[in-house]
Design an enzyme around this catalytic site. Sequence first.
Site, PDB file in Angstrom:
ATOM      1  N   LYS A  54       0.841  -1.200   0.000  1.00 52.41           N
ATOM      2  CA  LYS A  54       0.000   0.000   0.000  1.00 52.41           C
ATOM      3  C   LYS A  54       0.881   1.258   0.000  1.00 52.41           C
ATOM      4  CE  LYS A  54      -3.660  -2.628   2.221  1.00 52.41           C
ATOM      5  NZ  LYS A  54      -4.391  -3.025   3.444  1.00 52.41           N
ATOM      6  N   GLN A  98      -4.313  -1.558   9.774  1.00 49.23           N
ATOM      7  CA  GLN A  98      -4.265  -2.904   9.201  1.00 49.23           C
ATOM      8  C   GLN A  98      -4.844  -3.913  10.193  1.00 49.23           C
ATOM      9  OE1 GLN A  98      -3.395  -3.487   6.061  1.00 49.23           O
ATOM     10  NE2 GLN A  98      -3.711  -5.680   6.201  1.00 49.23           N
ATOM     11  N   ASP A 121     -10.765   2.815   4.413  1.00 49.28           N
ATOM     12  CA  ASP A 121     -11.024   1.374   4.408  1.00 49.28           C
ATOM     13  C   ASP A 121     -12.514   1.070   4.559  1.00 49.28           C
ATOM     14  OD1 ASP A 121      -9.179  -0.610   3.971  1.00 49.28           O
ATOM     15  OD2 ASP A 121      -8.309  -0.514   5.982  1.00 49.28           O
TER      16      ASP A 121
HETATM   17  N1  GUN Z   1      -6.730  -7.048   6.475  1.00 52.55           N
HETATM   18  C1  GUN Z   1      -7.085  -7.811   5.417  1.00 52.55           C
HETATM   19  N2  GUN Z   1      -7.602  -7.044   4.438  1.00 52.55           N
HETATM   20  C2  GUN Z   1      -7.563  -5.770   4.883  1.00 52.55           C
HETATM   21  C3  GUN Z   1      -7.952  -4.533   4.329  1.00 52.55           C
HETATM   22  O1  GUN Z   1      -8.459  -4.426   3.207  1.00 52.55           O
HETATM   23  N3  GUN Z   1      -7.742  -3.447   5.113  1.00 52.55           N
HETATM   24  C4  GUN Z   1      -7.208  -3.536   6.347  1.00 52.55           C
HETATM   25  N4  GUN Z   1      -7.068  -2.422   7.042  1.00 52.55           N
HETATM   26  N5  GUN Z   1      -6.851  -4.664   6.902  1.00 52.55           N
HETATM   27  C5  GUN Z   1      -7.018  -5.778   6.168  1.00 52.55           C
END
Ligand code: GUN
Length: 295
Positions: A54, A98, A121
């Site tokens: 990311k 995350q 998110d």
């Molecule tokens: N863990 C697994 N997929 C994601 C996601 O799309 N965003 C976040 N923040 N954590 C994750």
Amino acid sequence: MSATLIDGKAVAETVKAKVKEGAEYLRTEYNITPGLATVLVGERPDSRVYVASKQKACADLGMNSYGKTLPADISQGELLDVVEGLARDPNVHGILVQLPLPGHLDAETILRAVPIEKDVDGFSPLNVGRLSMKNREPMFVPCTPLGCLYLIDSVGTQIEGANAVVLGRSNIVGLPMSFLLLHRNATVTICHSRTRDLPGITRNADILVAAIGRPKFVKADWVKPGATVIDVGINEVPDATKKSGKRLVGDVDFDAVKEVAGAITPVPGGVGPMTIAMLMQNTLTAAQRAAGLIK
Ligand code: GUN
């Protein structure tokens, strides 16, 4: 192979190219660089890889990323302080915590500290609540299901009136995916570990989204001929022919299902790249809103 291969990598590149243009415009015309803060708690190798990709995407698209890497034993109060600091920072347009967080932390409390206008998110309770109601507009929609929807649309699959089956009911994929399809007027069935006669249900699906984390779980005779199959799974399996000794496979038995489906995403190169592209798009949107350019 009879199915159309849905090339998520190529679609994601197209999305990211547009986002890059948008970021460039914001920077040159308004002196604003979109900024994404990533909050990583602990040492999970998969989470580290996701966060690193990311951050790399931000750099590639001319956006700033602000990485907070925190110890696994951080207290709830300390983590809240970090998120609240990012919430106040005007250079940060999007905040991503995350998941999963270590077990002693209360994810809902942490996610509630992310202001909805920075919740790129789409995981804060207010955005989740809006997504799960009729005629409400979340400020952001979770990136993986949004990417899946984009891929379904990319091959022209009709969603309205379709039988859509979602395998999995996670907060990150299965549930938001189900709401997105429902809001597009699909008839949605959500299946999970206690569902009886799974193949009998999936065989009725015009659109099948698999997000259960079980390698090659969906077999060819579970799939309706011509269906659009979206594989969200990312599973490591042993593979002696690879230097690493392992490879990634999805939740769908791709080689067999591609002979039956009408369109199918590969793993890797399907949904995965779309998650990041949607996150970048959401971050640009957050920055454009902060600048008052869009609502
Ligand atoms: N863990 C697994 N997929 C994601 C996601 O799309 N965003 C976040 N923040 N954590 C994750």
